[in-house]
Design a protein around this motif. Sequence first.
Motif, PDB file in Angstrom:
ATOM      1  N   GLN A  42      38.437  44.612  56.666  1.00  0.00           N
ATOM      2  CA  GLN A  42      38.485  43.150  56.640  1.00  0.00           C
ATOM      3  C   GLN A  42      39.950  42.723  56.739  1.00  0.00           C
ATOM      4  O   GLN A  42      40.857  43.544  56.626  1.00  0.00           O
ATOM      5  N   GLY A  43      40.184  41.437  56.941  1.00  0.00           N
ATOM      6  CA  GLY A  43      41.548  40.953  56.954  1.00  0.00           C
ATOM      7  C   GLY A  43      42.193  41.111  55.589  1.00  0.00           C
ATOM      8  O   GLY A  43      41.532  40.954  54.566  1.00  0.00           O
ATOM      9  N   PRO A  44      43.477  41.423  55.532  1.00  0.00           N
ATOM     10  CA  PRO A  44      44.162  41.517  54.236  1.00  0.00           C
ATOM     11  C   PRO A  44      44.041  40.208  53.466  1.00  0.00           C
ATOM     12  O   PRO A  44      43.977  39.124  54.051  1.00  0.00           O
ATOM     13  N   GLN A  45      44.029  40.346  52.167  1.00  0.00           N
ATOM     14  CA  GLN A  45      43.874  39.190  51.279  1.00  0.00           C
ATOM     15  C   GLN A  45      45.082  39.101  50.360  1.00  0.00           C
ATOM     16  O   GLN A  45      45.434  40.074  49.689  1.00  0.00           O
ATOM     17  N   TYR A  46      45.718  37.951  50.339  1.00  0.00           N
ATOM     18  CA  TYR A  46      46.839  37.728  49.435  1.00  0.00           C
ATOM     19  C   TYR A  46      46.344  37.746  47.994  1.00  0.00           C
ATOM     20  O   TYR A  46      45.287  37.176  47.673  1.00  0.00           O
ATOM     21  N   ILE A  47      47.106  38.425  47.112  1.00  0.00           N
ATOM     22  CA  ILE A  47      46.726  38.471  45.705  1.00  0.00           C
ATOM     23  C   ILE A  47      47.689  37.659  44.852  1.00  0.00           C
ATOM     24  O   ILE A  47      47.300  36.726  44.151  1.00  0.00           O
TER      25      ILE A  47
ATOM     26  N   PHE B  90      44.470  41.311  63.844  1.00  0.00           N
ATOM     27  CA  PHE B  90      44.341  40.262  62.835  1.00  0.00           C
ATOM     28  C   PHE B  90      45.325  39.134  63.126  1.00  0.00           C
ATOM     29  O   PHE B  90      46.489  39.373  63.422  1.00  0.00           O
ATOM     30  N   CYS B  91      44.829  37.933  62.961  1.00  0.00           N
ATOM     31  CA  CYS B  91      45.662  36.745  62.995  1.00  0.00           C
ATOM     32  C   CYS B  91      45.862  36.274  61.558  1.00  0.00           C
ATOM     33  O   CYS B  91      44.971  36.424  60.717  1.00  0.00           O
ATOM     34  N   ALA B  92      47.026  35.707  61.265  1.00  0.00           N
ATOM     35  CA  ALA B  92      47.310  35.230  59.911  1.00  0.00           C
ATOM     36  C   ALA B  92      48.085  33.926  59.992  1.00  0.00           C
ATOM     37  O   ALA B  92      48.789  33.668  60.966  1.00  0.00           O
ATOM     38  N   THR B 103      47.041  33.767  54.887  1.00  0.00           N
ATOM     39  CA  THR B 103      45.595  33.866  55.041  1.00  0.00           C
ATOM     40  C   THR B 103      45.308  34.589  56.344  1.00  0.00           C
ATOM     41  O   THR B 103      45.811  34.182  57.394  1.00  0.00           O
ATOM     42  N   PHE B 104      44.489  35.625  56.261  1.00  0.00           N
ATOM     43  CA  PHE B 104      44.183  36.430  57.441  1.00  0.00           C
ATOM     44  C   PHE B 104      42.779  36.112  57.959  1.00  0.00           C
ATOM     45  O   PHE B 104      41.874  35.764  57.190  1.00  0.00           O
ATOM     46  N   GLY B 105      42.620  36.262  59.267  1.00  0.00           N
ATOM     47  CA  GLY B 105      41.306  36.171  59.867  1.00  0.00           C
ATOM     48  C   GLY B 105      40.508  37.447  59.622  1.00  0.00           C
ATOM     49  O   GLY B 105      41.000  38.408  59.031  1.00  0.00           O
ATOM     50  N   SER B 106      39.275  37.445  60.108  1.00  0.00           N
ATOM     51  CA  SER B 106      38.364  38.568  59.863  1.00  0.00           C
ATOM     52  C   SER B 106      38.594  39.741  60.800  1.00  0.00           C
ATOM     53  O   SER B 106      38.015  40.807  60.591  1.00  0.00           O
ATOM     54  N   GLY B 107      39.376  39.537  61.819  1.00  0.00           N
ATOM     55  CA  GLY B 107      39.712  40.645  62.705  1.00  0.00           C
ATOM     56  C   GLY B 107      38.944  40.630  64.013  1.00  0.00           C
ATOM     57  O   GLY B 107      37.835  40.090  64.110  1.00  0.00           O
ATOM     58  N   THR B 108      39.565  41.221  65.021  1.00  0.00           N
ATOM     59  CA  THR B 108      38.947  41.424  66.334  1.00  0.00           C
ATOM     60  C   THR B 108      39.107  42.890  66.695  1.00  0.00           C
ATOM     61  O   THR B 108      40.228  43.390  66.768  1.00  0.00           O
ATOM     62  N   ARG B 109      37.982  43.534  66.874  1.00  0.00           N
ATOM     63  CA  ARG B 109      38.044  44.953  67.248  1.00  0.00           C
ATOM     64  C   ARG B 109      37.961  45.045  68.766  1.00  0.00           C
ATOM     65  O   ARG B 109      36.931  44.738  69.354  1.00  0.00           O
TER      66      ARG B 109
END
Lengths: 111, 113
Positions: A42-47, B90-92, B103-109
């Motif tokens: 999943q996309g990284p998550q800021y903590i 990933f886009c952020a 904040t990151f997106g869910s990703g593109t494979r």
Amino acid sequence: DAKTTQPTSMDCAEGRAANLPCNHSTISGNEYVYWYRQIHSQGPQYIIHGLKNNETNEMASLIITEDRKSSTLILPHATLRDTAVYYCIVRVHNAGNMLTFGGGTRLMVKP
Amino acid sequence: EAQVTQNPRYLITVTGKKLTVTCSQNMNHEYMSWYRQDPGLGLRQIYYSMNVEVTDKGDVPEGYKVSRKEKRNFPLILESPSPNQTSLYFCASSFNDRVYGYTFGSGTRLTVV
């Protein structure tokens, strides 16, 4: 940005506190410590992040040593959903928008 | 809901066929960025943008282009994809990281064959 060193992997029992260490001995005075996590692709998550004072939010606590050469991320009551790779990043605020991710710590929370 | 939206989530394409991966954020963030993630290499930054019409190269920009014509969108363009661009992208975005981080997106494979 200062280099960070984290253990490759750690285990934690569900419901117990997870303490994830990070060494950043070359950190400079204007560099912050950030923590992110990534749950399986999943996309990284800021903590959380901090400069020199300890910080706490709804997800975790960040303890930074007085000399700022190391820090610990604390998940007070780890759950199975906290199983993830945790990244410690040291950088200057707004440093050209650069986030440099190292290898991180793979935390496995076990029942 | 505040989020970063990437499309598509999965894409298989052939070498040389131009493609665009879109990224949109609804948080009025100034900063946007693209990353790729490969096994053993971790997350590496491709390009970033600090505001509209302001973009700059990250660690691995070769073979990619970006544009920032409006604040909410930051598309990643592969003019002539090659198999070594097969990766998870990933886009952020961030307003600024003094308070909230990225904040990151869910990703593109992406798979390039």
